[in-house]
Design an enzyme around this catalytic site. Sequence first.
Site, PDB file in Angstrom:
ATOM      1  N   ASP A   1      -9.034  57.087  47.087  1.00  0.00           N
ATOM      2  CA  ASP A   1     -10.028  58.019  47.692  1.00  0.00           C
ATOM      3  C   ASP A   1     -10.830  57.844  47.830  1.00  0.00           C
ATOM      4  O   ASP A   1     -11.661  58.411  46.162  1.00  0.00           O
ATOM      5  CB  ASP A   1      -9.372  59.823  48.503  1.00  0.00           C
ATOM      6  CG  ASP A   1     -10.198  59.969  48.506  1.00  0.00           C
ATOM      7  OD1 ASP A   1      -9.948  60.325  50.628  1.00  0.00           O
ATOM      8  OD2 ASP A   1     -10.653  61.136  48.394  1.00  0.00           O
TER       9      ASP A   1
ATOM     10  N   ASP B   1     -19.919  54.917  53.207  1.00  0.00           N
ATOM     11  CA  ASP B   1     -19.728  54.343  54.731  1.00  0.00           C
ATOM     12  C   ASP B   1     -18.806  54.799  55.210  1.00  0.00           C
ATOM     13  O   ASP B   1     -17.704  54.051  55.543  1.00  0.00           O
ATOM     14  CB  ASP B   1     -20.552  52.542  54.422  1.00  0.00           C
ATOM     15  CG  ASP B   1     -20.023  52.102  56.077  1.00  0.00           C
ATOM     16  OD1 ASP B   1     -20.129  53.225  57.091  1.00  0.00           O
ATOM     17  OD2 ASP B   1     -19.984  51.491  55.714  1.00  0.00           O
TER      18      ASP B   1
ATOM     19  N   HIS C   1     -27.073  47.150  55.761  1.00  0.00           N
ATOM     20  CA  HIS C   1     -26.927  46.058  55.225  1.00  0.00           C
ATOM     21  C   HIS C   1     -28.540  45.523  54.575  1.00  0.00           C
ATOM     22  O   HIS C   1     -28.989  45.185  54.033  1.00  0.00           O
ATOM     23  CB  HIS C   1     -26.354  44.693  55.623  1.00  0.00           C
ATOM     24  CG  HIS C   1     -24.741  44.992  56.162  1.00  0.00           C
ATOM     25  ND1 HIS C   1     -24.090  44.691  57.001  1.00  0.00           N
ATOM     26  CD2 HIS C   1     -24.326  45.960  55.368  1.00  0.00           C
ATOM     27  CE1 HIS C   1     -22.837  45.311  56.263  1.00  0.00           C
ATOM     28  NE2 HIS C   1     -22.640  45.544  55.493  1.00  0.00           N
TER      29      HIS C   1
ATOM     30  N   SER D   1     -20.993  45.532  53.063  1.00  0.00           N
ATOM     31  CA  SER D   1     -21.923  45.680  52.046  1.00  0.00           C
ATOM     32  C   SER D   1     -21.425  45.401  50.599  1.00  0.00           C
ATOM     33  O   SER D   1     -22.400  44.444  49.248  1.00  0.00           O
ATOM     34  CB  SER D   1     -21.759  47.150  52.972  1.00  0.00           C
ATOM     35  OG  SER D   1     -20.404  47.915  52.216  1.00  0.00           O
TER      36      SER D   1
ATOM     37  N   HIS E   1     -16.975  52.962  50.541  1.00  0.00           N
ATOM     38  CA  HIS E   1     -15.804  52.917  52.110  1.00  0.00           C
ATOM     39  C   HIS E   1     -16.207  51.360  51.542  1.00  0.00           C
ATOM     40  O   HIS E   1     -16.500  51.256  53.029  1.00  0.00           O
ATOM     41  CB  HIS E   1     -16.053  53.438  52.778  1.00  0.00           C
ATOM     42  CG  HIS E   1     -15.889  55.123  52.860  1.00  0.00           C
ATOM     43  ND1 HIS E   1     -17.007  56.233  52.104  1.00  0.00           N
ATOM     44  CD2 HIS E   1     -14.752  56.241  53.698  1.00  0.00           C
ATOM     45  CE1 HIS E   1     -16.078  57.124  51.714  1.00  0.00           C
ATOM     46  NE2 HIS E   1     -15.201  56.896  53.390  1.00  0.00           N
TER      47      HIS E   1
HETATM   48  C1  LIG Z   1     -16.848  51.588  57.783  1.00  0.00           C
HETATM   49  S1  LIG Z   1     -15.934  50.305  56.887  1.00  0.00           S
HETATM   50  C2  LIG Z   1     -16.354  50.080  55.529  1.00  0.00           C
HETATM   51  C3  LIG Z   1     -17.537  49.090  55.935  1.00  0.00           C
HETATM   52  C4  LIG Z   1     -18.235  48.497  54.782  1.00  0.00           C
HETATM   53  N1  LIG Z   1     -18.881  49.474  53.807  1.00  0.00           N
HETATM   54  C5  LIG Z   1     -19.171  46.881  55.369  1.00  0.00           C
HETATM   55  O1  LIG Z   1     -20.587  48.031  54.925  1.00  0.00           O
HETATM   56  O2  LIG Z   1     -19.026  46.333  55.463  1.00  0.00           O
HETATM   57  C6  LIG Z   1     -15.016  52.261  56.490  1.00  0.00           C
HETATM   58  C7  LIG Z   1     -13.903  51.676  55.477  1.00  0.00           C
HETATM   59  O3  LIG Z   1     -13.279  53.265  54.754  1.00  0.00           O
HETATM   60  C8  LIG Z   1     -11.890  52.872  54.602  1.00  0.00           C
HETATM   61  N2  LIG Z   1     -11.231  54.508  54.521  1.00  0.00           N
HETATM   62  C9  LIG Z   1     -11.787  54.983  55.378  1.00  0.00           C
HETATM   63  N3  LIG Z   1     -10.789  56.688  54.745  1.00  0.00           N
HETATM   64  C10 LIG Z   1     -11.379  56.382  53.127  1.00  0.00           C
HETATM   65  C11 LIG Z   1     -10.930  57.075  52.584  1.00  0.00           C
HETATM   66  N4  LIG Z   1     -10.772  58.862  52.319  1.00  0.00           N
HETATM   67  N5  LIG Z   1     -11.408  56.493  50.949  1.00  0.00           N
HETATM   68  C12 LIG Z   1     -11.372  55.134  50.465  1.00  0.00           C
HETATM   69  N6  LIG Z   1     -11.620  54.552  51.727  1.00  0.00           N
HETATM   70  C13 LIG Z   1     -11.434  55.122  52.975  1.00  0.00           C
HETATM   71  C14 LIG Z   1     -11.906  52.135  55.874  1.00  0.00           C
HETATM   72  O4  LIG Z   1      -9.867  51.483  55.514  1.00  0.00           O
HETATM   73  C15 LIG Z   1     -12.755  51.179  55.673  1.00  0.00           C
HETATM   74  O5  LIG Z   1     -11.749  49.612  55.127  1.00  0.00           O
END
Ligand SMILES: C[S@@+](CC[C@H](N)C(=O)[O-])C[C@H]1O[C@@H](n2cnc3c(N)ncnc32)[C@H](O)[C@@H]1O
Length: 281
Positions: free
Chosen positions: A143, A164, A19, A100, A42
Site C-alpha cells: 500500500d 501519484d 514527468h 514515472s 504509486h
Molecule cells: C496514476 S497511476 C501511477 C502512474 C505513474 N506514477 C506514472 O506517472 O507513470 C496510479 C497507480 O497507483 C496504484 N495504486 C492505487 N492505489 C494504491 C495504493 N493504495 N497503494 C499502492 N498503489 C496504488 C494503481 O495501481 C496505479 O498503478
Amino acid sequence: MLSYRHSFHAGNHADVLKHLVLLGVLKKLCAKDKAFSYLDSHSGAGMYDLLSSNALVNAEHESGISRLWQQDLKHPLLQDYLACVNSFNEDGRLRFYPGSPAFALWLARPQDRLQLLDLQPEELGVLQYYLGRDERVSIHQRDAFEGLLALTPPEPRRGLALIDPSFEQKEDYQRVVTTAQKVLRRWPVGIMAIWYPILAAERDRSPWLKGALQRAKLNAVTSIELRVAEQAQEFGMHGSGILLINTPWQFPGLMQEVLEEVVPLLGDKASFEIETLTEAE
Ligand SMILES: C[S@@+](CC[C@H](N)C(=O)[O-])C[C@H]1O[C@@H](n2cnc3c(N)ncnc32)[C@H](O)[C@@H]1O
C-alpha cells in the site's frame, strides 16, 4: 477493489506536466555527485504501449506527448524529456511512453536508488519486466501510504518522493495530506511531489488539497498547474497540478521557462499557473 489502469491515460497532458516536474527535480538532485533516493508510492507499470487496446480507447496521448513529440523544443529540460521518450522509441515512431519510474531510472546514476510501490499485480509484472533487473531498483507490492511511511527516511537521505494516487477513493485526498505530514516528520529534508487532478466544478477537490497543505505549514510549498480546457460543471478532468514540498531553490523560475515554451503547443485553451503557497524557512 482498485480498478484504475494508467494505460488508459498514459502520455496525456497530466503525464506531461508530472514527468517534466519529476525530471526537473531529479536534475536538480543530479547537480551534486551525492546519491539520491527516489520513492514512487504509486509507480504504475513503468512503461505503456500507446497501441494497446486500453490506450486506444480515448487515445489520451493526443492531448500530451503526441503534440510535443516532433517539435523542435529549445529548453534543456524539454530536450531531456523528449530524449527520454525517444530512448524507448528508437525506430523514430512514438509507440512506448515511459512511466514515472522509467523517467527516474533514465536519469539515475550508479549511486542513486529507486523504491517503487504499487498494489496491482498486473502493473507490478510489467514494472518488474522493464525495470526490475536493475540493481538500483527495489519493487514493493505494498500500500502506497503505509509503505511510503515505512520506507522513510530512505538511504541515501537526499531525494524525492512522488505521490501519484488515482484518487479513486475520496479518502485519498486526506490520506495524501496525513502521509505527507508524517513522512516529513521522519524525513525533513525530503522533497515531495504530489500529483492531483483538476476536475469539473462539482467534483473538484484541488482547492481543498492545496488549502490543507498550506494550513499544515509545511516548508516551501509550491503548486504548478496546467489546464488544457475550460472547467465543465459536472464531469471531466481539464487540468492537473503538482504540489511540491521543500521546493528546490529557483525551481519555480525553471518551470516558468519550461511551461512558457511548452504550454502553447498543448492547445489554444492551454494555460499554466505557478503559486508559492508557503515560503522557504
Ligand atoms: C496514476 S497511476 C501511477 C502512474 C505513474 N506514477 C506514472 O506517472 O507513470 C496510479 C497507480 O497507483 C496504484 N495504486 C492505487 N492505489 C494504491 C495504493 N493504495 N497503494 C499502492 N498503489 C496504488 C494503481 O495501481 C496505479 O498503478
